[in-house]
Motif scaffolding. Structure first.
Motif: not given
Length: 119
Positions: A2-3, A24-29, A96-99, A104-105
Motif C-alpha cells: 500500500v502506497q 492511498a493506493s494498492g491492494r486495500i481490503f 499513516n494508514l493501518e489496515g 496481510s496487515l
C-alpha cells in the motif's frame, strides 16, 4: 503493498490555514485507522489527529479546536484541515494508514509534506 502520498503542505503566516490531503493506493481490503503525525526539527514524531474505522476521532491537545480530520472512504483518502496555524505547528506532516490487504496487515507511511508557519 500500500502506497501513501501526502499533498497540500506549504508556507503560511500565523493565523492562516492549510488543508493536507493523503491518498492511498494498492491492494486495500479495509482501513482500520487513518492518521496524521508530525515531526519538528529535533523532536520526536507525534500524533496530530486520527480517525478510526468507526469514524471516531482523536486529536493532540495542542491542535484541538483548530485542526479537523476527515476522510473519504470511497477514495481511500484522509484530510487535515488546519486553521489558526501557529509557528509551533511548523513540521513535516506524515500520513499513516493501518489496515488489511485481505492477506496481510499493513501499516503504511507517506514521505511527508512540509508545513511552515511564520510569525
Amino acid at each position: 503493498q500500500v502506497q501513501v502520498v501526502e499533498s497540500g503542505g506549504g508556507s503560511v503566516q500565523a493565523g492562516g490555514s492549510l488543508r493536507l490531503s493523503c491518498a492511498a493506493s494498492g491492494r486495500i481490503f479495509i482501513i482500520n485507522a487513518m492518521g496524521w503525525y508530525r515531526q519538528a526539527p529535533g523532536k520526536q514524531r507525534e500524533l496530530v489527529a486520527q480517525i478510526t474505522i468507526g469514524a471516531g476521532t482523536n486529536y493532540a491537545d495542542s491542535v484541538k479546536g483548530r485542526f479537523t480530520i476527515s476522510r473519504d472512504t470511497t477514495k481511500n483518502s484522509v484530510y487535515l484541515q488546519m486553521n489558526s496555524l501557529k509557528p509551533e505547528d511548523t513540521a513535516v506532516y506524515y500520513c499513516n494508514l493501518e489496515g488489511h490487504t485481505g492477506s496481510s496487515l499493513f501499516d503504511s507511511w507517506g514521505p511527508g509534506t512540509q508545513v511552515t508557519v511564520s510569525s
